[in-house]
Design a protein around this motif. Structure first.
Motif, short mmCIF file in Angstrom:
data_model
loop_
_atom_site.label_atom_id
_atom_site.label_comp_id
_atom_site.label_asym_id
_atom_site.label_seq_id
_atom_site.Cartn_x
_atom_site.Cartn_y
_atom_site.Cartn_z
N ASP A 35 26.93 57.70 33.20
CA ASP A 35 27.25 56.28 33.11
C ASP A 35 27.08 55.83 31.66
O ASP A 35 26.15 55.11 31.31
CB ASP A 35 26.33 55.48 34.04
CG ASP A 35 26.63 53.98 34.01
OD1 ASP A 35 27.77 53.60 33.64
OD2 ASP A 35 25.72 53.19 34.33
N SER A 70 36.18 51.43 27.68
CA SER A 70 35.12 51.07 28.61
C SER A 70 35.28 51.85 29.92
O SER A 70 36.35 51.84 30.52
CB SER A 70 35.14 49.57 28.90
OG SER A 70 34.22 49.27 29.94
N GLY A 109 32.69 51.37 32.13
CA GLY A 109 31.71 50.64 32.93
C GLY A 109 32.38 49.95 34.10
O GLY A 109 33.61 49.88 34.20
N ALA A 110 31.56 49.41 34.99
CA ALA A 110 32.08 48.78 36.21
C ALA A 110 32.37 47.31 36.04
O ALA A 110 32.97 46.69 36.92
CB ALA A 110 31.08 48.99 37.35
N GLU A 111 31.95 46.71 34.91
CA GLU A 111 32.14 45.28 34.73
C GLU A 111 32.29 44.96 33.24
O GLU A 111 32.08 45.81 32.38
CB GLU A 111 30.95 44.51 35.32
CG GLU A 111 29.60 44.97 34.81
CD GLU A 111 28.45 44.32 35.55
OE1 GLU A 111 28.61 43.18 36.01
OE2 GLU A 111 27.38 44.96 35.63
N ASN A 112 32.72 43.73 32.98
CA ASN A 112 32.86 43.31 31.58
C ASN A 112 31.51 43.43 30.87
O ASN A 112 30.46 43.15 31.45
CB ASN A 112 33.33 41.85 31.50
CG ASN A 112 34.74 41.67 32.04
OD1 ASN A 112 35.48 42.64 32.20
ND2 ASN A 112 35.11 40.43 32.34
N GLU A 113 31.57 43.83 29.62
CA GLU A 113 30.32 44.01 28.89
C GLU A 113 30.55 43.64 27.43
O GLU A 113 31.60 43.93 26.84
CB GLU A 113 29.83 45.45 29.00
CG GLU A 113 28.41 45.65 28.49
CD GLU A 113 27.75 46.92 29.03
OE1 GLU A 113 26.55 47.11 28.77
OE2 GLU A 113 28.43 47.71 29.73
N THR A 114 29.55 43.00 26.84
CA THR A 114 29.60 42.62 25.43
C THR A 114 28.62 43.51 24.66
O THR A 114 27.46 43.66 25.04
CB THR A 114 29.22 41.15 25.24
OG1 THR A 114 30.17 40.33 25.95
CG2 THR A 114 29.23 40.77 23.76
N ALA A 170 36.58 44.89 28.79
CA ALA A 170 36.66 44.93 30.25
C ALA A 170 36.77 46.38 30.72
O ALA A 170 37.13 47.27 29.95
CB ALA A 170 37.88 44.14 30.71
N PRO A 171 36.47 46.66 31.99
CA PRO A 171 36.60 48.02 32.52
C PRO A 171 38.01 48.58 32.28
O PRO A 171 39.00 47.91 32.55
CB PRO A 171 36.32 47.85 34.01
CG PRO A 171 35.45 46.63 34.09
CD PRO A 171 35.94 45.73 33.00
N LYS A 217 24.89 44.89 29.50
CA LYS A 217 24.67 45.44 30.85
C LYS A 217 23.85 46.72 30.78
O LYS A 217 23.96 47.60 31.63
CB LYS A 217 26.02 45.72 31.53
CG LYS A 217 26.91 44.48 31.71
CD LYS A 217 26.27 43.43 32.59
CE LYS A 217 27.22 42.29 32.92
NZ LYS A 217 27.64 41.51 31.74
#
Length: 815
Positions: free
Chosen positions: A668, A736, A738-743, A766-767, A797
């Motif tokens: 991950d 990305s 990842g499973a969700e938006n991340e900054t 965004a994913p 996240k």
């Protein structure tokens, strides 16, 4: 009980584990036999010119293979007289070419001028380069995500190019009545032969082949010793296979003692075996044939604890046949993991060069074996040795070997190699002190010879020590189990105190013969491991960067190693018929050390990632492993590397790559750096001294119209600049996962003498979306060596993406 994985290395016998690449006992950089690999201009089945979607498959591929093989035969017959050569292999899948054994230079000169020949390369030799370690690297945290330990790696096939496998070892036996079938995409078969019966492929092992035609041509292959089958007479291949994907919770028993329950990193993965290395080493032409067949069979991962014994001649280290073949394997979607070598701690010692290969260094673990002895005056000494204790709590008489030997024996008594020189009535019930000189540690059977002598003379135990004044590190001396009480005293002060105590309690007559042995000793059990929670340390023998462009050792804009994994004192499966390590002869498990042992740890983690993310490219998998690696211990202190003389210093990326592998985070990673075949072509075309013709000759396709200016432009999860003159802009594209938006926010630790600016320093993604980072490097203080830093992207996240920087600030531009 603690989960165990395997690996093994005699720190002294680096070739053994570290990367026993293809040369067990060393050898010339060029083979004496005239074996050559010839690459034709025609396309292989996986053409470098076509996309992966247009690759020939099934019956079409088989027809093309047969046609290509026939063309090779016709070509050779038309140019060379019968009897002047022998064709060893036709390469058809990744390369279109063949290997021949030619009896004269004239034959090769004839072929070099023939139409349709792209390049000719002389064959070179190659060399071979874990109870608990899955837990140490966090693999056990991943297993529940994949359905449990026994399913971790399920559906993934790891191709092991090594010395074969012992199919009867418990680590590879089928764990159920019904063998688990291989994935439908895997088309490999099992070659049967001596010690490799038809039922050897049982679901764990799904394919097995052997390759030795170069060794046969040179006369080095002996079917009696080396087995004309996939069976492993050496032990190295069984060890690496069990580390990558050995069965879960298998007792690792050696010398009658259970040292723990072993498990591969991906216990549910399948193994496909490609035997191409032997006790005499191996040849690149055999390894290339093995890799070609592995890709044709449909493996997902290739694990190579082997590597060349030298940098091949030519314009670049990245353009030798094996490197370019592995590039085409990557193009086919296969992750390639290779040992970085056992040439450390010297700089520029890596033997795995290219950015499409995950190159693995070796580290220690926190598993230690504590051994102690107690002498009659109450002193306690820490020692080495995996042995039982002397029976009971009794103190046993102590005797120096010279004092219980025949007076007319000439030499050799104190080192205990000859049982016939001992006086049996004097040794009964005593612990014998045997002496050695430090250099004897590098002779594989020296310590085993001492133990064998002590067993034969019926003594109660043995203390092995050295009269030298220098200290030795127990951690880096041979460690192997014995069935008799034994201990190795390597600290010079302890050895001196032990011998002084012995002399002070000895009574001799006028002739110098001993009349009373007054010194006593007790040996404690040293077979139980303790786990100290210490951080990994880069092993002294693990090869170091910087990577090199060519034989002139010009530093390259490529980070090597890429990552490090446990490689020191690793338990793994072993072949009882092996005489490679006298200490483990007849055993089914052995403890080894080397980058050879570290490599299958990473191959196992790759299997876990590919099961979790089957659509990820090889570059994405490598990125996930590198950007999530550990660079500090649990307290936040930097990881260390062992250098000459055992000195510990802060580890750099040239010691450990991106850091110590962390499987739990690698599945991950948040962001990944992706790269494909075209990106690698652009990299090759930017290598200094490499022109378009060299790339076309090596890979079969020209440089793309859009050119990279620098090798550092490759979208790698690291930045290496071998000569920073003034300023350089390096762009990186992240995706990305990842499973969700991340900054993410960028945090910079600049290398000494370099200013680093990252833009944007904050970005949201965004994913599935991508973002481009611009990293600008400026020389502020020119130096005479590389300096190191990092860019760390911290997400909101909880993802952390680490990008190592290795920069040589060569010169600053005038204002």
């Amino acid at each position: 009980s603690d989960t165990i994985v395997m690996a093994f290395c005699k720190p002294c016998l680096v070739f053994y584990s570290v990367l026993t690449f293809l040369i067990l006992n060393g050898g010339p950089s060029h083979v004496l036999a005239k074996v050559f690999m010839v690459v034709m201009e025609d396309d292989p089945i996986i053409s470098p010119k076509s996309s992966q979607k247009k690759v020939m498959r099934g019956e079409e591929a088989q027809k093309y293979k047969a046609m290509t093989t026939t063309k090779h035969d016709i070509f050779l017959d038309s140019f060379l007289p019968a009897g002047s050569y022998k064709k060893l292999y036709s390469y058809t899948h990744l390369l279109n070419g063949f290997a021949i054994y030619a009896k004269s230079e004239k034959a090769i000169k004839t072929l070099s001028g023939a139409k349709g020949v792209r390049l000719i390369q002389e064959d070179i030799k190659m060399a071979k380069m874990t109870t608990y370690t899955p837990r140490y690297i966090g693999a056990n945290v991943v297993w529940p995500l994949l359905g449990g330990a026994e399913k971790a790696g399920d559906g993934v096939v790891i191709g092991m190019v090594d010395t074969g496998i012992d199919p009867s070892n418990p680590s590879f036996l089928s764990t159920s009545d019904q063998a688990k079938p291989p994935p439908a995409s895997f088309k490999g078969t099992c070659q049967t032969g001596e010690r490799f019966p038809p039922d050897s492929c049982n679901g764990k092992i799904v394919g097995a082949r052997w390759f030795a035609r170069a060794g046969q041509a040179t006369g080095e292959f002996n079917a009696t010793m080396h087995y004309a089958s996939p069976y492993d007479p050496d032990g190295h291949g069984s060890h690496t296979a069990s580390t990558a994907a050995g069965n879960f919770h298998t007792p690792a028993i050696s010398k009658g003692y259970n040292f723990g329950h072993a498990s591969g990193v991906a216990p549910g993965a399948h193994l496909a075996i490609y035997k191409a290395a032997y006790s005499f080493g191996g040849y690149m032409s055999d390894v290339i044939a093995a890799v070609d067949k592995a890709v044709e069979d449909g493996v997902d991962i290739i694990s190579l604890s082997l590597g060349p014994t030298t940098i091949t001649s030519g314009p670049a280290s990245f353009l030798n046949l094996l490197e370019t073949q592995l590039l085409l394997a990557t193009k086919a979607g296969i992750s390639v993991v290779q040992a970085v070598g056992n040439g450390g701690p010297d700089a520029n010692s890596v033997v795995s060069f290219s950015p499409w290969i995950t190159s693995v260094g070796a580290s220690t673990t926190d598993r230690k074996y504590n051994k102690s002895i107690i002498i009659g005056n109450g002193q306690v000494f820490s020692c080495g040795g995996l042995s039982p204790s002397t029976p009971g709590e009794t103190m046993y008489p102590l005797a120096l070997a010279d004092d219980v030997c025949n007076t007319n024996s000439t030499g050799g008594s104190s080192n205990c190699q000859d049982p016939d020189v001992f006086i049996r009535s004097l040794v009964q019930g005593k612990v014998i002190i045997c002496m050695f000189v430090s250099s004897n540690y590098y002779e594989g059977d020296f310590l085993a010879g001492i133990v064998d002598t002590i067993q034969k003379i019926g003594a109660a135990g043995v203390i092995i020590t050295d009269r030298s004044s220098s200290d030795s590190d127990i951690e880096y001396h041979p460690t192997f189990p014995t069935s008799i009480p034994s201990a190795i005293v390597v600290n010079s002060a302890d050895a001196q105190a032990l011998l002084e105590y012995y002399d002070d309690n000895l009574v001799r007559d006028k002739e110098g013969s001993v009349t009373k042995f007054g010194a006593t000793i007790r040996i404690l059990d040293g077979r139980r491991a303790i786990y100290t929670r210490e951080a990994p340390v880069v092993a002294e023998y693990s090869s170091r960067g910087p990577d090199v462009d060519d034989m002139q050792m010009q530093a390259a804009d490529v980070l090597k190693p890429n990552v490090m994994a446990p490689g020191h004192h690793i338990w793994g499966a072993w072949s009882p018929t092996s005489d490679a390590m006298v200490e483990f002869q007849g055993e089914s498990y052995a403890m080894l050390s080397g980058t050879s042992m570290a490599t299958p740890h990473v191959a196992g983690v790759v299997a876990l990632i590919r099961q979790r993310h089957p659509k990820w490219s090889p570059a994405m998998v490598m990125s996930a492993i590198m950007t999530t690696a550990d660079v500090t211990d649990r307290s936040g202190r930097p990881l260390m590397a062992r250098r000459d003389g055992g000195v510990l210093e802060r580890a750099t990326p040239f010691d450990m790559g991106a850091g110590a592998i962390n499987a739990a985070r690698a599945v991950d990673p948040g962001l990944v750096f992706d790269a494909g075949y075209r990106d690698y072509l652009q990299f090759l075309c930017a290598v200094p001294g490499v022109d378009d013709a060299a790339v076309l000759r090596a890979v079969g396709v020209p440089c793309p119209p859009s050119r990279a200016r620098w090798c550092s432009d490759l979208n790698a999860p690291s930045v290496t600049v071998a000569s920073l003159v003034g300023s350089r802009r390096v762009d990186r594209r992240v995706t990305s996962v990842g499973a969700e938006n991340e900054t993410y926010m960028a945090h910079v630790q600049a290398p000494d003498g370099v200013a680093v600016r990252v833009s944007p320093d904050t970005f949201a993604v965004a994913p599935g979306a991508t973002a481009t980072l611009r990293i600008v490097l400026n020389t502020t203080a020119p130096g005479n060596t590389f300096s190191f830093g990092e860019v760390v992207l911290r997400g909101d996240k909880k993802h952390t993406v680490r990008i190592p920087l290795a920069v040589f600030p060569a010169a600053a531009l005038s204002p």
